[in-house]
Structure formats: C-alpha cells, structure tokens
Design a protein around this motif. Structure first.
Motif, PDB file in Angstrom:
ATOM      1  N   GLU A 183       0.802  -1.232   0.000  1.00 53.36           N
ATOM      2  CA  GLU A 183       0.000   0.000   0.000  1.00 53.36           C
ATOM      3  C   GLU A 183       0.833   1.280   0.000  1.00 53.36           C
ATOM      4  N   HIS A 241      -5.628   0.804  -0.027  1.00 48.65           N
ATOM      5  CA  HIS A 241      -6.154  -0.560  -0.084  1.00 48.65           C
ATOM      6  C   HIS A 241      -7.133  -0.775   1.067  1.00 48.65           C
ATOM      7  N   GLY A 280     -10.428  -3.886   1.917  1.00 45.69           N
ATOM      8  CA  GLY A 280     -11.202  -4.994   1.360  1.00 45.69           C
ATOM      9  C   GLY A 280     -10.202  -6.092   1.046  1.00 45.69           C
ATOM     10  N   SER A 281     -10.374  -7.259   1.670  1.00 45.15           N
ATOM     11  CA  SER A 281      -9.347  -8.290   1.602  1.00 45.15           C
ATOM     12  C   SER A 281      -9.934  -9.684   1.476  1.00 45.15           C
ATOM     13  N   GLU A 321     -16.246  -0.662   3.014  1.00 47.17           N
ATOM     14  CA  GLU A 321     -14.963  -0.476   3.708  1.00 47.17           C
ATOM     15  C   GLU A 321     -14.000   0.344   2.846  1.00 47.17           C
ATOM     16  N   ALA A 373      -7.591   3.124   6.238  1.00 43.64           N
ATOM     17  CA  ALA A 373      -7.087   1.771   5.927  1.00 43.64           C
ATOM     18  C   ALA A 373      -6.533   1.108   7.169  1.00 43.64           C
ATOM     19  N   TYR A 377       3.999  -0.168  13.537  1.00 48.09           N
ATOM     20  CA  TYR A 377       3.050  -0.868  12.665  1.00 48.09           C
ATOM     21  C   TYR A 377       1.901   0.098  12.364  1.00 48.09           C
ATOM     22  N   ILE A 396       2.522  -1.772   6.961  1.00 49.29           N
ATOM     23  CA  ILE A 396       1.805  -2.981   7.375  1.00 49.29           C
ATOM     24  C   ILE A 396       2.571  -4.185   6.847  1.00 49.29           C
ATOM     25  N   ARG A 397       2.079  -5.402   7.165  1.00 55.26           N
ATOM     26  CA  ARG A 397       2.752  -6.672   6.811  1.00 55.26           C
ATOM     27  C   ARG A 397       4.188  -6.598   7.293  1.00 55.26           C
ATOM     28  N   ALA A 436      -1.036  -7.783  12.353  1.00 52.11           N
ATOM     29  CA  ALA A 436      -1.974  -7.801  11.225  1.00 52.11           C
ATOM     30  C   ALA A 436      -3.321  -7.289  11.703  1.00 52.11           C
ATOM     31  N   GLY A 437      -3.957  -6.495  10.861  1.00 50.36           N
ATOM     32  CA  GLY A 437      -5.252  -5.940  11.229  1.00 50.36           C
ATOM     33  C   GLY A 437      -6.216  -5.980  10.067  1.00 50.36           C
ATOM     34  N   GLY A 438      -7.443  -5.562  10.339  1.00 52.65           N
ATOM     35  CA  GLY A 438      -8.459  -5.534   9.291  1.00 52.65           C
ATOM     36  C   GLY A 438      -9.518  -4.508   9.621  1.00 52.65           C
ATOM     37  N   GLY A 439     -10.123  -3.974   8.583  1.00 52.07           N
ATOM     38  CA  GLY A 439     -11.158  -2.952   8.744  1.00 52.07           C
ATOM     39  C   GLY A 439     -12.479  -3.588   9.136  1.00 52.07           C
ATOM     40  N   GLU A 469      -8.998 -13.224   8.489  1.00 48.59           N
ATOM     41  CA  GLU A 469      -8.301 -12.248   7.631  1.00 48.59           C
ATOM     42  C   GLU A 469      -6.943 -11.857   8.236  1.00 48.59           C
ATOM     43  N   LYS A 506      -3.209 -12.424   6.685  1.00 46.28           N
ATOM     44  CA  LYS A 506      -2.250 -11.312   6.520  1.00 46.28           C
ATOM     45  C   LYS A 506      -0.907 -11.619   7.197  1.00 46.28           C
TER      46      LYS A 506
HETATM   47  C1  LIG Z   1      -4.310  -3.255   8.490  1.00 45.78           C
HETATM   48  C2  LIG Z   1      -3.803  -4.057   7.548  1.00 45.78           C
HETATM   49  O1  LIG Z   1      -4.175  -3.998   6.244  1.00 45.78           O
HETATM   50  C3  LIG Z   1      -5.031  -2.970   5.770  1.00 45.78           C
HETATM   51  C4  LIG Z   1      -6.439  -3.338   5.887  1.00 45.78           C
HETATM   52  C5  LIG Z   1      -7.120  -3.915   4.836  1.00 45.78           C
HETATM   53  C6  LIG Z   1      -8.543  -4.393   5.034  1.00 45.78           C
HETATM   54  O2  LIG Z   1      -9.101  -4.185   6.108  1.00 45.78           O
HETATM   55  O3  LIG Z   1      -9.127  -5.020   4.118  1.00 45.78           O
HETATM   56  C7  LIG Z   1      -6.519  -4.070   3.581  1.00 45.78           C
HETATM   57  C8  LIG Z   1      -5.295  -3.564   3.347  1.00 45.78           C
HETATM   58  C9  LIG Z   1      -4.629  -2.698   4.333  1.00 45.78           C
HETATM   59  O4  LIG Z   1      -4.941  -1.367   4.076  1.00 45.78           O
HETATM   60  C10 LIG Z   1      -2.755  -5.066   7.851  1.00 45.78           C
HETATM   61  O5  LIG Z   1      -2.289  -5.726   6.925  1.00 45.78           O
HETATM   62  O6  LIG Z   1      -2.369  -5.182   9.018  1.00 45.78           O
END
Ligand SMILES: C=C(O[C@@H]1C=C(C(=O)O)C=C[C@H]1O)C(=O)O
Length: 366
Positions: free
Chosen positions: A170, A185, A187-188, A214, A277, A301, A320-321, A334-337, A350, A354
């Motif tokens: 990203e 970015h 949506g995963s 998202e 994000a 992070y 991230i990553r 690792a996180g997610g929206g 998710e 990640k």
């Molecule tokens: C927060 C992270 O990734 C972010 C969150 C995403 C999501 O929620 O879909 C996708 C890509 C990144 O912007 C992460 O990898 O830790």
C-alpha cells in the motif's frame, strides 16, 4: 552494486520494482512526536541532492516520528534474489491477544459501529515469536524480496534500536514534481494455492458489498485530504482487484496535480496519516477505540515508512505486513477494517491470512 545484500540491521532499506534505496548511518536524526514540526524541519535540513529516510508511528502519542539524513545513501536498480536465507530457530509463538479475544474485540467494535457515530475501525492483533539464537533481520528482508511479498519491501532502524521489517502493498503517498499518487487498499481476501479457489476468492471480494463500503470510506478520506492541495484529482469510480502472493485487496489509484510545489511528500503523507485503511472513520473516535480494544501499542506498525529528497519528492508506504525485531524475538502485526456488516470469525481469519506474508519470509507455517 547490491543494496539488499549490503543491508545490515540499523540501515534503512526501501525496495520497489523500480529501485532500491539503502541508507546507512545518520548525519542528523530528527525524532519528534510533532509530525508537522518534522515535516518542516526535515526539508529545511536537506542539502541539494540528499535524502531523508525514516518512519512515522501509528500514533505519535505513543512513539515519535523518526527520520534520519543518512551518512551514505546508495540508490540502485530493483533486486529479486533467487534463493532464500535462514532466519533463525523459533522456539515459541504467542498470540497477543488470544485469537478468541480478538474475535470478541471485533464483536464489540461491530456493536459500537451499529450503535452509530463510527463508520469504520481497524483492529489488529500481534504474534510474538521467540528465537533460540538470534533472529536475522537481513534474512527476513531478503526473503520478503525473494517472495515479491509486496510492492514496497522495507526495513528501518527504530529509536529503540529495534528494526522494523516488512513488505507492504500500500502506497500512502508519492510525489514526483507536481504529480502525487496514493494507492489506498481496503477490502481483503486470502490467496489460495488452488487456482479455482483463488479466482473464486477474488470474485467474491470484487462483488462484496461489505468490502466496497470499507473501501469507499477510505477513498473518500484520501480524496478529501488531497483535494485542497491539488488543482486536479483523478479518482477511478470503482476500485480494482490487486494482489500480493498471500492476499487479494481492493485498491484505488488516486492521482493529482499539486497547486503548490512547496508542499512536500512528507507533508502530504503526514496530512493523510492515519488513513481509514489502518485507523478508521472518524479518525479520532476510531483511534480511541483502537486504544481501548487492542491490548498492545502498535508502535511503528500501521504508520508510514519512506523517503524524501531535497526537492520534496518522495515515497511513503503504509507500514503494514511487518514485524518489529529485537535481538532474540520479534512481534508481527496484522489488522483488518471493521464495518457494521463485518463478521468476527471472518475478521480473525483475515488477520491470520495477513500474517502469512511475514511467516512465509520466516519459513514458518502456522
Ligand atoms: C491493516 C492491515 O491492512 C489494511 C487493511 C485492509 C482491510 O481491512 O481489508 C486491507 C489492506 C490494508 O490497508 C494489515 O495488513 O495489518
């Protein structure tokens, strides 16, 4: 001239498909919790032809922005090593928090989102890995580059003496002359070794209403922040599918033409950060909820990593990553929206997907 092979812990490394940058030593160091002050002090200290490199934390209340003017900077072509290096011998892995606790935090967030006030919050978890002997940051960085694990492969020395290492897909912000680009970015879905499942995962993501919501929250915020700085902005109406070896994402390439060329890459990156994000919307309420629901500090992070030159051009990627590496241990994040339509179990999965970017580079299968 192989910048990757020459990387040593403490150096700054930033590799893309176009070039690699290796910064070593520090002629000057700027460590400041006031990112606006940093974005003014650093350009003023840059001599023609020189670079500043470094990291911004997720939250400056917890960790400072940290930029250096390296003693030596080498810029070379892209690299993609053919072999892999051993990272070390892991002896223990601990999830922080326990996976079930993360799912509970997501469930609490969903409830708060449904009650109104917040549109999106990004929740993360961590894995702590201990090593019997030392752990090699060089090897992790090398293996991430070998895997082509993300568009921006990076390592940076932190004020604590630890090293941040990762490979992110990203782009927060790049500036070349008057041209700015951001590639948010959100949506995963996981990649799969089975081509049919892999395609299905991509198609499900491309048509997922939850993921488009998202993503829209994120793109809106990027556009809103960049608009006052730009005479024109190009924003595709729909996001595109983008991929890394471990993840599918929705991404939107936003491009703009600056009104004022005195506005530097660092200034713009600082204005955009923290985007939805990695934080949420509205920003302050989301940041507070992150602090309440995550049982650790994010440190560097979900911050930014990058460089800027004396012209004000530069590239800042979303950090991230990645892992924060100490002598005999490291922490992966690792996180997610989360939006009201999110599902706690899917969010937990998710984050597991990640983690694979770094776990692969470490030769760990979990
Ligand atoms: C927060 C992270 O990734 C972010 C969150 C995403 C999501 O929620 O879909 C996708 C890509 C990144 O912007 C992460 O990898 O830790």
């Amino acid at each position: 001239m192989d910048t990757l092979a020459d990387y040593r812990p403490g150096d700054f490394y930033f590799g893309t498909s176009r070039r690699t940058i290796l910064g070593r030593g520090a002629k000057r160091t700027f460590t400041d919790s006031d990112v606006t002050a940093l974005s003014e002090a650093v350009p003023a200290a840059l001599e023609p032809g020189s670079l500043a490199v470094g990291v911004l934390p997720f939250d400056t209340a917890v960790a400072p922005g940290h930029l250096v003017l390296p003693e030596t900077v080498r810029i070379a072509g892209p690299v993609q090593p053919a072999h892999r290096l051993p990272v070390g011998a892991p002896s223990a892995v601990r999830a922080v928090p326990e996976p079930v606790r993360h799912a509970e935090a997501v469930a609490s967030a969903i409830k708060i989102l449904k009650d109104g006030g917040l549109r999106k919050v990004v929740l993360a978890r961590a894995l702590d890995v201990d090593f019997d002997g030392g752990v090699s940051v060089e090897a992790i960085l090398h293996n991430l580059a070998a895997d082509k694990a993300g568009s921006y492969t990076y390592a940076a020395g932190l004020p604590s003496g630890r090293n941040l290492v990762g490979a992110t897909p990203e782009l927060l912000l790049s500036r070349v002359g008057g041209q700015v680009v951001s590639h948010p970015h959100a949506g995963s879905a996981p990649r799969s070794a089975d081509p049919v499942t892999d395609r299905e995962n991509a198609e499900t993501l491309a048509s997922s209403r939850k993921d488009h919501i998202e993503h829209a929250v994120l793109t809106e915020a990027i556009v809103e922040t960049l608009r006052p700085f730009c005479r024109s902005l190009d924003v595709p109406r729909e996001p595109s599918l983008v991929s890394t070896p471990t993840m599918w994402h929705l991404g939107t390439v936003v491009t703009g033409e600056l009104v004022d060329r005195d506005v530097t890459a660092l200034h713009l990156a600082a204005a955009l950060h923290p985007t939805p994000a990695i934080c949420g919307t509205p920003t302050e309420a989301a940041r507070q909820l992150v602090g309440e629901l995550e049982p650790f500090d994010r440190g560097y992070y979900a911050g930014a990593v990058g460089w800027m030159n004396s012209e004000g051009d530069g590239e800042w990627a979303v950090s991230i990553r990645c892992a924060e590496v100490a002598e005999r241990s490291l922490r992966l994040y690792a996180g997610g929206g989360i939006v009201p339509a999110s599902d706690p179990k899917a969010e937990l999965d998710e984050t597991s997907a990640k983690f694979q970017t770094l776990l692969r580079a470490m030769g760990l299968e979990l």
